[in-house]
Design a protein around this motif. Structure first.
Motif, mmCIF file in Angstrom:
data_model
loop_
_atom_site.group_PDB
_atom_site.id
_atom_site.type_symbol
_atom_site.label_atom_id
_atom_site.label_comp_id
_atom_site.label_asym_id
_atom_site.label_seq_id
_atom_site.Cartn_x
_atom_site.Cartn_y
_atom_site.Cartn_z
ATOM 1 N N GLY A 57 0.823 -1.192 0.000
ATOM 2 C CA GLY A 57 0.000 0.000 0.000
ATOM 3 C C GLY A 57 0.855 1.238 0.000
ATOM 4 O O GLY A 57 2.077 1.188 -0.113
ATOM 5 N N GLY A 58 0.226 2.384 0.099
ATOM 6 C CA GLY A 58 0.949 3.642 0.175
ATOM 7 C C GLY A 58 1.694 3.967 -1.116
ATOM 8 O O GLY A 58 1.297 3.581 -2.217
ATOM 9 N N TRP A 59 2.819 4.671 -0.964
ATOM 10 C CA TRP A 59 3.558 5.163 -2.117
ATOM 11 C C TRP A 59 4.135 4.040 -2.966
ATOM 12 O O TRP A 59 4.218 4.164 -4.192
ATOM 13 N N ILE A 60 4.545 2.940 -2.338
ATOM 14 C CA ILE A 60 5.157 1.853 -3.108
ATOM 15 C C ILE A 60 4.125 1.215 -4.039
ATOM 16 O O ILE A 60 4.381 0.998 -5.233
ATOM 17 N N ALA A 61 2.947 0.905 -3.519
ATOM 18 C CA ALA A 61 1.903 0.328 -4.363
ATOM 19 C C ALA A 61 1.454 1.312 -5.436
ATOM 20 O O ALA A 61 1.154 0.911 -6.572
ATOM 21 N N ALA A 62 1.407 2.597 -5.103
ATOM 22 C CA ALA A 62 1.045 3.605 -6.101
ATOM 23 C C ALA A 62 2.078 3.641 -7.225
ATOM 24 O O ALA A 62 1.731 3.721 -8.406
ATOM 25 N N ALA A 63 3.362 3.568 -6.851
ATOM 26 C CA ALA A 63 4.420 3.543 -7.866
ATOM 27 C C ALA A 63 4.327 2.284 -8.717
ATOM 28 O O ALA A 63 4.511 2.327 -9.941
ATOM 29 N N GLY A 64 4.033 1.151 -8.072
ATOM 30 C CA GLY A 64 3.855 -0.079 -8.825
ATOM 31 C C GLY A 64 2.673 -0.009 -9.775
ATOM 32 O O GLY A 64 2.743 -0.481 -10.921
ATOM 33 N N GLY A 65 1.572 0.591 -9.311
ATOM 34 C CA GLY A 65 0.415 0.764 -10.177
ATOM 35 C C GLY A 65 0.734 1.621 -11.384
ATOM 36 O O GLY A 65 0.330 1.308 -12.511
ATOM 37 N N LEU A 66 1.471 2.700 -11.154
ATOM 38 C CA LEU A 66 1.879 3.550 -12.270
ATOM 39 C C LEU A 66 2.775 2.775 -13.236
ATOM 40 O O LEU A 66 2.628 2.898 -14.464
ATOM 41 N N ALA A 67 3.686 1.975 -12.699
ATOM 42 C CA ALA A 67 4.566 1.177 -13.549
ATOM 43 C C ALA A 67 3.768 0.194 -14.403
ATOM 44 O O ALA A 67 4.077 -0.013 -15.585
ATOM 45 N N ALA A 68 2.734 -0.409 -13.822
ATOM 46 C CA ALA A 68 1.907 -1.353 -14.571
ATOM 47 C C ALA A 68 1.175 -0.660 -15.717
ATOM 48 O O ALA A 68 1.092 -1.191 -16.833
ATOM 49 N N VAL A 69 0.642 0.520 -15.453
ATOM 50 C CA VAL A 69 -0.068 1.255 -16.502
ATOM 51 C C VAL A 69 0.898 1.689 -17.599
ATOM 52 O O VAL A 69 0.588 1.593 -18.794
ATOM 53 N N LEU A 70 2.091 2.147 -17.217
ATOM 54 C CA LEU A 70 3.087 2.506 -18.218
ATOM 55 C C LEU A 70 3.494 1.279 -19.030
ATOM 56 O O LEU A 70 3.737 1.381 -20.243
ATOM 57 N N GLY A 71 3.573 0.123 -18.360
ATOM 58 C CA GLY A 71 3.872 -1.100 -19.085
ATOM 59 C C GLY A 71 2.807 -1.426 -20.114
ATOM 60 O O GLY A 71 3.107 -1.840 -21.240
ATOM 61 N N HIS A 72 1.540 -1.238 -19.738
ATOM 62 C CA HIS A 72 0.453 -1.490 -20.681
ATOM 63 C C HIS A 72 0.480 -0.495 -21.838
ATOM 64 O O HIS A 72 0.299 -0.882 -22.999
ATOM 65 N N ASP A 73 0.717 0.764 -21.530
ATOM 66 C CA ASP A 73 0.704 1.807 -22.557
ATOM 67 C C ASP A 73 1.934 1.745 -23.458
ATOM 68 O O ASP A 73 1.850 2.083 -24.652
ATOM 69 N N TYR A 74 3.058 1.348 -22.882
ATOM 70 C CA TYR A 74 4.323 1.326 -23.629
ATOM 71 C C TYR A 74 5.009 -0.018 -23.364
ATOM 72 O O TYR A 74 5.993 -0.100 -22.641
#
Length: 207
Positions: A79-96
């Motif tokens: 949770g917190g900032w680490i999970a948020a960063a992971g979520g962003l990484a997953a979306v960037l992975g999907h987009d790019y």
């Protein structure tokens, strides 16, 4: 372990589910069909509702797995900032996605999966906005834009006010809007295709 988590989050998000479905099940390169996008909407238009919903579920699951089980397994404080960063990484992975030459989808479903874990009440409310707009306009792009805009605004009144979630939702909304710039232009010009409820989509329609 945080670095490993972020790399795995990106790679999981980068799995091109729409491309793999079309290639393995239909023998088609989805990038050569319709809009050329690998996301669920293009799959829906090319092959119908059931394949589109399967790809949608897979893309949502990618985000949910990253923000939930993967974060719990690999990080000391899920949770917190680490999970948020992971979520962003997953979306960037999907987009790019590295698996398709850094070309991917628009990140709506994967963002939804991430935020269903981190801010479930607000995400469900934003999904209701998405559904209403899609039903009213018959345009998935319009619903995606409306839902992305609504979600950050819903976090505060629905009590999901953690700083990581507020920041992540704003970033993801910005990415979704940026990825939808061609759709926005077509909406303004009145040329954005619609979807048909209750029958097979027209393969010629383009998003």
């Amino acid at each position: 372990m945080t670095a490993i988590y972020l790399v795995l989050a990106y790679l999981l998000g980068a799995i091109p589910t729409g491309y793999l479905f079309a290639r393995l099940v239909k023998g088609v390169d989805i990038r050569a069909v319709g809009s050329g996008n690998i996301g669920a909407t293009n799959v829906l238009r090319a092959f119908g509702w059931k394949p589109g919903l399967c790809v949608l579920a897979a893309d949502v699951a990618k985000g949910a797995l990253v923000a939930g089980p993967l974060a719990s397994w690999l990080t000391a404080t899920p949770g917190g900032w680490i999970a948020a960063a992971g979520g962003l990484a997953a979306v960037l992975g999907h987009d790019y996605t590295v698996f398709l030459g850094m070309r991917g989808g628009k990140g709506v479903a994967t963002s939804c999966g991430v935020l269903l874990v981190l801010a479930p009440r607000s995400t469900l409310a934003a999904l209701a906005v998405f559904a209403v707009v899609v039903r009213a306009t018959r345009r998935v792009s319009a619903g995606s834009l409306a839902g992305a805009l609504a979600l950050p605004a819903l976090l505060w009144p629905l009590g999901e006010r953690e700083a990581p979630v507020l920041c992540l939702s704003a970033l993801l909304a910005a990415f979704i809007w940026l990825k939808h710039i061609p759709n926005i232009r077509r909406i303004l010009a009145g040329t954005e295709p619609t979807i048909a409820f209750g029958r097979r989509p027209d393969d010629r329609e383009r998003r």
